[in-house]
Design a protein around this motif. Sequence first.
Motif: not given
Length: 758
Positions: A505-521
């Motif tokens: 499959l021509k698909a990329w899986v890129k780690t974005s954990t350190d580019q996307l932080h989140n809070v739950a409200v």
Amino acid sequence: MDARNPQTEPLRVTRLVARGGEPLVFDLAAGDRCRIVDPEGRQAGLLLVSSQDALGAALPALAEDADGRAAASAALAARGADPSLFRGFRVLSEDGAPGAAVDFEVAGDVACALLPDGSDMAPDEQTPPTELTVEIESSGPARGVAPAPLAAPKLDLRVKAATAEAYRVKAGDYIQIIDVDGRQCSDFLAFDAAALEKGEEFGLDPTVTRTLMATANPGPGLHSKYFDARLKPLVEIVRDTVGRHDAFLLACNSKYYEDLGYPGHDNCTDNFNRTLAPYGVKPKAGWPAINFFYNTTVGADDSITMDEPWSRPGDYVLLRALTDLVCASSSCADDVDPANGWSPTDIHVRVYDASESFSRGIAHRMTPDSEPRLTRESGFHPRTSALTRKFVEYRGFWLADCYSDEGPIAEYWACREKAAIMDLSALRKFEVIGPDAEALMQLATTRDMKKLAVGQVVYTAMCYPHGGMIDDGTVFRLAPQNFRWVCGEDYCGVHLRDLAAEHGLKAWVKTSTDQLHNVAVQGPKSREILASIVETPPHQPAMNELKWFRFTVGKISGVPVVISRTGYTGELGFEVWCHPSKATEVWDAIWQAGKPHGLKPLGLKALDMVRIEAGLAFAGYEFCDQTDPFEAGIGFAVPKAKTDPYIGAEALARRREHPSKKLVGLDVSGAEDIGHSDCVHVGRAQIGVVTSATRSPILGKTIALARLDVAYGELGTRVEIGKLDGQQKRISATVVAFPHYDPTKSRVRTEVEPAPAG
């Protein structure tokens, strides 16, 4: 004959990681072979080298890249190198396949700086800069090379194999104990230096330490100290890259070897007696010690067994002296069992000045062969740390256990009655992109991705072929062939990339954990709070229009954010996603807007209460690789009719038709503490296990989730929870439906009342 033939001269292989957007500086020696690998694909890099002649024509020349050169140059300058003398080369490409690599051999000594390209990723983008790995093959023996110092050392001491060394440490200084070649135990002693000068001997006392810390082996964080017999702390743990040690056995001694038939064998106790004698320490027949890197286990029958250490070359423990100390470190002499991998090697000790600053951390590895990464702080940490010191290590991040002002009960009620905000940045995020992205997610998850609309979120499971769960998580569809997988397990990224490769499959899986932080409200007031500060463009849903399991794109105080109507509390709630560099601005805006509505911070303890009440699954509790989604209570995430086959489909169909276990709710009699893994019985027989339990404030009773044999899963069935050995003490419970709280999910589904006409 090839001088590098591994049969004549083994290669030393060093593996380094250049994290996305961060320069890595390293040195190569003449004859070294270097491979730069792009594990995730689509990641170009800038390589600066001090000598173009050393590389010859191995790499093409690079056009000037001012931004990239500036970042890498700063790292070189910090090493004392002149960046203007370095030449740049472009390595790899922005559309490369996962695993793409470039190889070269250097003809002379050369200094290098590698910078993976990329800038901050906006939360609605899918362009995270990801890591490049560097593998260096060098001729010569692989043993005996200590890693680079963490700072300028005051003491640089090699403890040769099967010996011990004593040394002084000033209060506040840091002690780094390094396992140079891996799988080598190092016993550690420390004594109050001032007391020794008075003829009084007060050293580390493992029994006192275990009692005061309520843990067998303290680790970085809240429970980090080792004490002496006076209950006075002598050292604290700052970093630990192994996570498995021993603190309840003696250092090896002559009796141990004599009993095994090896009289006269070198041992740590005799080595300690010799090296500590000049400091006035009296000899012992066996020294109680902190056995760093020693791997022992207490069995269910209370027997103590051991195996090879978990430590790898370069692993270390970093301690801080809390008073002036006399210390001693050994390289354990044991070569007659697995304690040191059957072959004792060197230990290295470094002492750093108290003026240095080192982050606290425990090493986290994505997979067993991944490089260790120390616990990190989220972008929201400057705000949460101002409200509490009670942080715990959670999946590689420091997250608040509870907050200092009122505690978890007040946090709980804020979530149930008003609103609460929680840092959930430890969630793992993966950007799945490419023409076959839908096909990959369709193959990997139980839900039907073809039914997922752009702007929609779906909760799903990811399974192994036998039906056991890898993880649960949510899938965001950002565009027709653009997905974001949010979960708790790092391995999901590896699994997805392996599936793509296996199925072409021509698909990329890129780690974005350190580019996307989140809070739950979360909470009844959450929509009102966010609606007052979130701006969305006309083509995106406004906060009052955002439906359950949908997301929108907008701004908070000018900061780009993605906001999803999702959560983990059973209340109306949202998650706010942003780049970590802007996290404090997002927190401040939400905090100010929430004050009039009674917004409070929420820690992990309070979160556990609300998620159990809401019947929400937690990895390692409700599910693992031995349980399927039905047994985890999330069978709704496995549709009977899915248009395409997926991993685990056949096993799940079989398990659906022939279940053996079932997740149920329990109402528990009384108020005694019930915990994860408590056994559940009918008569003498154990018929299940408690997966999660809590004392519910809003329901006024103890409730639990439990996985039971299907024969006892009917509502109203009376069971007993076993304590002690499961037989001597029983607590009555009744099987009930779950969720215990708001079973129809009316609160989380709450929509805004339409405005009256006219």
